[in-house]
Enzyme design. Structure first.
Site, PDB file in Angstrom:
ATOM      1  NE  ARG A  25       2.736  22.079  -4.499  1.00 41.23           N
ATOM      2  CZ  ARG A  25       1.510  21.651  -4.645  1.00 41.23           C
ATOM      3  NH1 ARG A  25       1.207  20.793  -5.626  1.00 41.23           N
ATOM      4  NH2 ARG A  25       0.535  22.014  -3.852  1.00 41.23           N
ATOM      5  NE  ARG A  85       8.028  23.237   1.651  1.00 41.14           N
ATOM      6  CZ  ARG A  85       6.935  23.540   0.941  1.00 41.14           C
ATOM      7  NH1 ARG A  85       6.483  22.700   0.040  1.00 41.14           N
ATOM      8  NH2 ARG A  85       6.284  24.672   1.152  1.00 41.14           N
ATOM      9  CD  GLN A 130       1.804  26.837  -4.437  1.00 38.35           C
ATOM     10  OE1 GLN A 130       1.396  27.984  -4.611  1.00 38.35           O
ATOM     11  NE2 GLN A 130       2.614  26.535  -3.438  1.00 38.35           N
ATOM     12  CG  ASP A 165       0.635  21.961   3.998  1.00 41.21           C
ATOM     13  OD1 ASP A 165      -0.221  22.619   3.380  1.00 41.21           O
ATOM     14  OD2 ASP A 165       1.625  21.424   3.456  1.00 41.21           O
ATOM     15  CG  ASN A 214      -4.151  24.387   2.822  1.00 40.64           C
ATOM     16  OD1 ASN A 214      -3.409  23.458   2.486  1.00 40.64           O
ATOM     17  ND2 ASN A 214      -4.942  24.992   1.954  1.00 40.64           N
ATOM     18  CE  LYS A 215       1.294  27.097  -0.291  1.00 41.13           C
ATOM     19  NZ  LYS A 215       2.680  27.305   0.232  1.00 41.13           N
TER      20      LYS A 215
HETATM   21  O1  MRU Z   1       3.904  24.928  -0.367  1.00 48.23           O
HETATM   22  P1  MRU Z   1       3.118  23.778  -0.924  1.00 48.23           P
HETATM   23  O2  MRU Z   1       2.808  23.923  -2.377  1.00 48.23           O
HETATM   24  O3  MRU Z   1       3.753  22.457  -0.577  1.00 48.23           O
HETATM   25  O4  MRU Z   1       1.731  23.849  -0.155  1.00 48.23           O
HETATM   26  C1  MRU Z   1       0.741  22.935  -0.482  1.00 48.23           C
HETATM   27  C2  MRU Z   1      -0.535  23.159   0.221  1.00 48.23           C
HETATM   28  O5  MRU Z   1      -0.690  24.059   1.018  1.00 48.23           O
HETATM   29  C3  MRU Z   1      -1.610  22.143  -0.020  1.00 48.23           C
HETATM   30  O6  MRU Z   1      -2.873  22.722   0.031  1.00 48.23           O
HETATM   31  C4  MRU Z   1      -1.527  21.034   1.051  1.00 48.23           C
HETATM   32  O7  MRU Z   1      -0.220  20.547   1.135  1.00 48.23           O
HETATM   33  C5  MRU Z   1      -2.450  19.928   0.790  1.00 48.23           C
HETATM   34  S1  MRU Z   1      -1.964  18.967  -0.593  1.00 48.23           S
HETATM   35  C6  MRU Z   1      -3.041  17.673  -0.765  1.00 48.23           C
END
Ligand code: MRU
Length: 346
Positions: A45, A88, A197, A238, A248-249
């Site tokens: 991920r 995704r 995470q 993202d 982002n997350k």
């Molecule tokens: O759901 P995930 O774990 O794929 O989400 C990841 C994030 O939101 C990260 O902050 C983002 O992808 C940047 S990774 C360098």
């Protein structure tokens, strides 16, 4: 450096991020379908890592295909691209990497390459995407170090580290870059509900590097900022829209609002492959919603009443006006983002 993902002759190997930090297990994908499943189920991920995995998955699928004729090979290639694209929806790096593989494939076709030559070309392109991502992260780290005070307490959300990229990391790359530049950095890692995470991955990889790390639960960041214990926030992304709005997350937006209230600079670190000039603003970014079980359970332990209704968006959008700067491999871009981000590609 952490081995997030590697392409070998007839497999793609990745560290299983669902199992960290308790177990360090490597998943060996033998088919493109297995790589797609690994992306979907979060074995791997993080936006840049997802892009690298998709490219390697396409190369693997085409290396293994039984299609020998040029026409059948092309049909299989586009089918494999579609398979990866359906994994995704939010991280634009996925679609960026697939587009790069398609462009390379089209160039090969135009040059009249044989099926074997096309297979080699796709392997090379996937390796290039991997290697360039590491270089981008290192460049981001070097640029980003400039905004980090000599003695800094940095808060980050989710995992935007080596595990989320081909290596070194984006937000964590900035932290690593600052330390390499001789700065003293202490990190606060948001736990990052519901997939954890921050607690599982960010803490694991920073501690492995001997970087001072303190985990907080997501609801502690306001109190921490109010107590004057955060100098800077840096997160990954993202997808960054043309006007700088950043997905982002989930929980990143909350951190950005809190940072503004406490006059703490909030930076986003991301490669150009995360910037999507075709998406005008954050309202157009597709936000993935994930399974209720991620919220109601921790592993096999049920926390919420059976049948409880759940809303589980995996990402949120931070409006551009809350962002002090976007740190990329081409430098730091600031408002007005509509102009500066366009310039980043020139
Ligand atoms: O759901 P995930 O774990 O794929 O989400 C990841 C994030 O939101 C990260 O902050 C983002 O992808 C940047 S990774 C360098």
């Amino acid at each position: 450096m952490l081995p997030t993902i590697a392409r070998e002759d007839d497999i793609v190997v990745m560290i299983d991020q669902r199992k960290l930090p308790a177990q360090e297990i490597y998943v060996k994908c033998k088919t493109a379908a297995e790589v797609a499943k690994a992306i979907k189920t979060m074995v791997i991920r993080g936006a840049p890592a997802i892009g690298v995995a998709a490219a390697m998955g396409i190369a693997l699928g085409m290396r293994k295909t039984t299609a020998t004729g040029a026409k059948k090979f092309a049909t299989e290639f586009y089918r494999t691209c579609d398979l990866m694209a359906a994994t995704r929806p939010t991280a634009v790096n996925l679609f960026w990497a697939i587009d790069r593989m398609k462009r390379s494939f089209a160039e090969g076709q135009k040059a009249g390459e044989s099926v074997d030559q096309l297979k080699d070309r796709l392997d090379r392109e996937a390796d290039l995407i991997h290697d360039e991502d590491v270089q981008s992260c290192r460049a981001m780290g070097a640029f980003g170090a400039a905004v980090v005070p000599a003695d800094a307490r940095i808060l980050t959300h989710c995992n935007a580290g080596a595990l989320a990229t081909a290596g070194y990391g984006t937000a964590l790359g900035v932290i690593r870059g600052a330390i390499e530049a001789g700065k003293r950095v202490a990190v606060f890692a948001d736990e990052t509900r519901p997939f954890l995470q921050g607690a599982r991955l960010t803490a694991w990889e920073l501690m492995r590097d001997g970087i001072d790390t303190t985990i907080i639960t997501d609801n502690m960041s306001g109190s921490l900022m109010r107590a004057g214990r955060v100098d800077l926030v840096v997160v990954g992304a993202d997808r960054i829209a043309a006007n700088g709005d950043t997905a982002n997350k989930i929980g990143t937006y909350t951190v950005a609002v809190l940072a503004r209230e406490h006059q703490i600079p909030f930076y986003v670190a991301a490669p150009l492959s995360t910037i999507d000039l075709n998406t005008p603003d954050g309202s157009h970014i597709p936000i993935e919603e994930r399974h209720a079980r991620e919220v109601t359970h921790v592993k096999t332990t049920q926390l919420a009443p059976a049948g409880a209704r759940v809303w589980n968006p995996a990402f949120d959008v931070t409006p551009h006006h809350l962002i002090a700067g976007i740190i990329t491999e081409r430098g730091i871009f600031r408002a007005p983002y509509t102009e500066s981000l366009k310039r980043a590609f020139e």
